[in-house]
Design a protein around this motif. Structure first.
Motif, mmCIF file in Angstrom:
data_model
loop_
_atom_site.group_PDB
_atom_site.id
_atom_site.type_symbol
_atom_site.label_atom_id
_atom_site.label_comp_id
_atom_site.label_asym_id
_atom_site.label_seq_id
_atom_site.Cartn_x
_atom_site.Cartn_y
_atom_site.Cartn_z
ATOM 1 N N MET A 1 17.208 -19.326 26.640
ATOM 2 C CA MET A 1 16.063 -19.836 25.904
ATOM 3 C C MET A 1 14.791 -19.155 26.406
ATOM 4 O O MET A 1 14.560 -19.086 27.604
ATOM 5 C CB MET A 1 15.981 -21.348 26.103
ATOM 6 C CG MET A 1 14.940 -21.987 25.282
ATOM 7 S SD MET A 1 15.539 -22.206 23.627
ATOM 8 C CE MET A 1 14.899 -23.761 23.251
ATOM 9 N N ILE A 2 13.988 -18.677 25.501
ATOM 10 C CA ILE A 2 12.740 -17.989 25.851
ATOM 11 C C ILE A 2 11.594 -18.990 25.871
ATOM 12 O O ILE A 2 11.418 -19.773 24.946
ATOM 13 C CB ILE A 2 12.441 -16.864 24.847
ATOM 14 C CG1 ILE A 2 13.496 -15.765 24.981
ATOM 15 C CG2 ILE A 2 11.055 -16.288 25.076
ATOM 16 C CD1 ILE A 2 13.370 -14.669 23.971
ATOM 17 N N SER A 3 10.819 -18.964 26.949
ATOM 18 C CA SER A 3 9.635 -19.806 27.079
ATOM 19 C C SER A 3 8.435 -19.025 26.546
ATOM 20 O O SER A 3 8.059 -17.990 27.102
ATOM 21 C CB SER A 3 9.413 -20.179 28.543
ATOM 22 O OG SER A 3 8.114 -20.698 28.714
ATOM 23 N N ILE A 4 7.839 -19.520 25.479
ATOM 24 C CA ILE A 4 6.683 -18.856 24.875
ATOM 25 C C ILE A 4 5.516 -18.821 25.860
ATOM 26 O O ILE A 4 4.813 -17.812 25.953
ATOM 27 C CB ILE A 4 6.265 -19.564 23.562
ATOM 28 C CG1 ILE A 4 7.406 -19.524 22.539
ATOM 29 C CG2 ILE A 4 4.995 -18.951 22.997
ATOM 30 C CD1 ILE A 4 7.802 -18.130 22.094
ATOM 31 N N SER A 5 5.314 -19.913 26.620
ATOM 32 C CA SER A 5 4.174 -19.949 27.544
ATOM 33 C C SER A 5 4.339 -18.927 28.680
ATOM 34 O O SER A 5 3.379 -18.249 29.044
ATOM 35 C CB SER A 5 3.964 -21.357 28.099
ATOM 36 O OG SER A 5 5.107 -21.799 28.792
ATOM 37 N N VAL A 6 5.547 -18.815 29.231
ATOM 38 C CA VAL A 6 5.781 -17.830 30.293
ATOM 39 C C VAL A 6 5.648 -16.419 29.725
ATOM 40 O O VAL A 6 5.007 -15.555 30.324
ATOM 41 C CB VAL A 6 7.172 -18.033 30.947
ATOM 42 C CG1 VAL A 6 7.523 -16.866 31.867
ATOM 43 C CG2 VAL A 6 7.209 -19.344 31.710
ATOM 44 N N THR A 7 6.217 -16.176 28.551
ATOM 45 C CA THR A 7 6.122 -14.861 27.916
ATOM 46 C C THR A 7 4.666 -14.496 27.664
ATOM 47 O O THR A 7 4.233 -13.365 27.945
ATOM 48 C CB THR A 7 6.919 -14.836 26.595
ATOM 49 O OG1 THR A 7 8.288 -15.149 26.877
ATOM 50 C CG2 THR A 7 6.850 -13.488 25.915
ATOM 51 N N ALA A 8 3.874 -15.444 27.163
ATOM 52 C CA ALA A 8 2.461 -15.183 26.870
ATOM 53 C C ALA A 8 1.666 -14.919 28.148
ATOM 54 O O ALA A 8 0.828 -14.006 28.186
ATOM 55 C CB ALA A 8 1.853 -16.355 26.106
ATOM 56 N N LEU A 9 1.912 -15.709 29.191
ATOM 57 C CA LEU A 9 1.210 -15.512 30.459
ATOM 58 C C LEU A 9 1.530 -14.128 31.038
ATOM 59 O O LEU A 9 0.629 -13.382 31.433
ATOM 60 C CB LEU A 9 1.594 -16.592 31.468
ATOM 61 C CG LEU A 9 1.016 -16.364 32.870
ATOM 62 C CD1 LEU A 9 -0.459 -16.703 32.899
ATOM 63 C CD2 LEU A 9 1.780 -17.150 33.899
ATOM 64 N N VAL A 10 2.809 -13.785 31.067
ATOM 65 C CA VAL A 10 3.225 -12.485 31.599
ATOM 66 C C VAL A 10 2.620 -11.361 30.759
ATOM 67 O O VAL A 10 2.110 -10.375 31.295
ATOM 68 C CB VAL A 10 4.763 -12.380 31.657
ATOM 69 C CG1 VAL A 10 5.209 -10.971 31.999
ATOM 70 C CG2 VAL A 10 5.324 -13.379 32.661
ATOM 71 N N PHE A 11 2.660 -11.516 29.447
ATOM 72 C CA PHE A 11 2.083 -10.509 28.561
ATOM 73 C C PHE A 11 0.616 -10.269 28.916
ATOM 74 O O PHE A 11 0.176 -9.140 29.088
ATOM 75 C CB PHE A 11 2.210 -10.927 27.094
ATOM 76 C CG PHE A 11 1.605 -9.931 26.137
ATOM 77 C CD1 PHE A 11 2.378 -8.923 25.591
ATOM 78 C CD2 PHE A 11 0.256 -9.993 25.792
ATOM 79 C CE1 PHE A 11 1.827 -7.988 24.721
ATOM 80 C CE2 PHE A 11 -0.311 -9.059 24.930
ATOM 81 C CZ PHE A 11 0.484 -8.053 24.393
ATOM 82 N N GLY A 12 -0.151 -11.358 29.024
ATOM 83 C CA GLY A 12 -1.582 -11.235 29.305
ATOM 84 C C GLY A 12 -1.875 -10.568 30.632
ATOM 85 O O GLY A 12 -2.710 -9.664 30.720
ATOM 86 N N VAL A 13 -1.183 -10.983 31.674
ATOM 87 C CA VAL A 13 -1.428 -10.438 33.013
ATOM 88 C C VAL A 13 -1.030 -8.965 33.075
ATOM 89 O O VAL A 13 -1.789 -8.124 33.564
ATOM 90 C CB VAL A 13 -0.665 -11.262 34.079
ATOM 91 C CG1 VAL A 13 -0.684 -10.571 35.425
ATOM 92 C CG2 VAL A 13 -1.262 -12.660 34.190
#
Length: 193
Positions: A1-13
């Motif tokens: 399962m993919i976590s949108i919040s973790v993916t978004a945080l990692v993307f931004g950083v």
């Protein structure tokens, strides 16, 4: 399962940390000399290899006690923030020109340039830290690879226009502040433990 919040945080950083990097400039140089799709294919493949290695390394870190992982990632994030804040202006690397413009020559040149230049780079270390921190390799890997591909695409296609609108120093400072915040947060969790 993919976590949108973790993916978004990692993307931004990762996105912000990679923008002022030398490989964004190298992509820009390659993109001005060769067909953009050929360059992007090679660069994207190299970034995918780097993210896979970083996520694997970060996943190994999750086998350690949580308090130690938080302390280690906190120190590494603070080190990354210091590197960004102390970094001098980016110097454009000389990119070796392939003999012809074929897909394999151009994409191979982009692949090799990124593969060598990014090995052990700040964003690869950050990706490993984030994989250890969140223990969600799929979400972290997806966020990191999408961020690196986005920066590569911007560098190849529209890097000059972006750098005219957003000062490189500002991008670097925002990335450093984000990393500083992640470092302090990780250290706080290690102490609170």
């Amino acid at each position: 399962m993919i976590s949108i919040s973790v993916t978004a945080l990692v993307f931004g950083v990762v996105f912000l940390a990679e923008l002022p990097d030398k490989t964004a400039l190298a992509g820009l140089v390659l993109g001005t000399r060769y067909r953009a799709s050929y360059v992007f294919a090679g660069v994207a493949a190299a970034f995918a290899v780097h993210v896979a290695l970083a996520v694997a390394a970060g996943s190994v870190l999750t086998l350690l006690p949580q308090q130690l992982v938080h302390a280690l990632t906190g120190v590494l994030f603070l080190g990354g923030a210091a590197v960004l804040l102390l970094k001098k202006g980016g110097d454009e690397e000389e990119v070796r020109r392939p003999e012809n413009q074929s897909f394999w020559k151009v994409s191979g040149a982009g692949f090799m340039l990124i593969l060598v230049a990014e090995f052990g780079d700040l964003t690869q270390i950050m990706t490993a830290n984030l994989a250890a921190r969140y223990d969600d390799p799929l979400s972290v890997g997806l966020g990191a690879v999408l961020a690196l591909w986005a920066v590569a695409g911007l560098g190849i296609v529209g890097g000059r226009a972006l750098m005219k609108r957003v000062p490189l120093e500002l991008i670097t400072k925002v990335a450093a502040v984000l990393m500083l915040g992640l470092g302090v947060w990780s250290l706080w969790e290690a102490v609170r433990g």
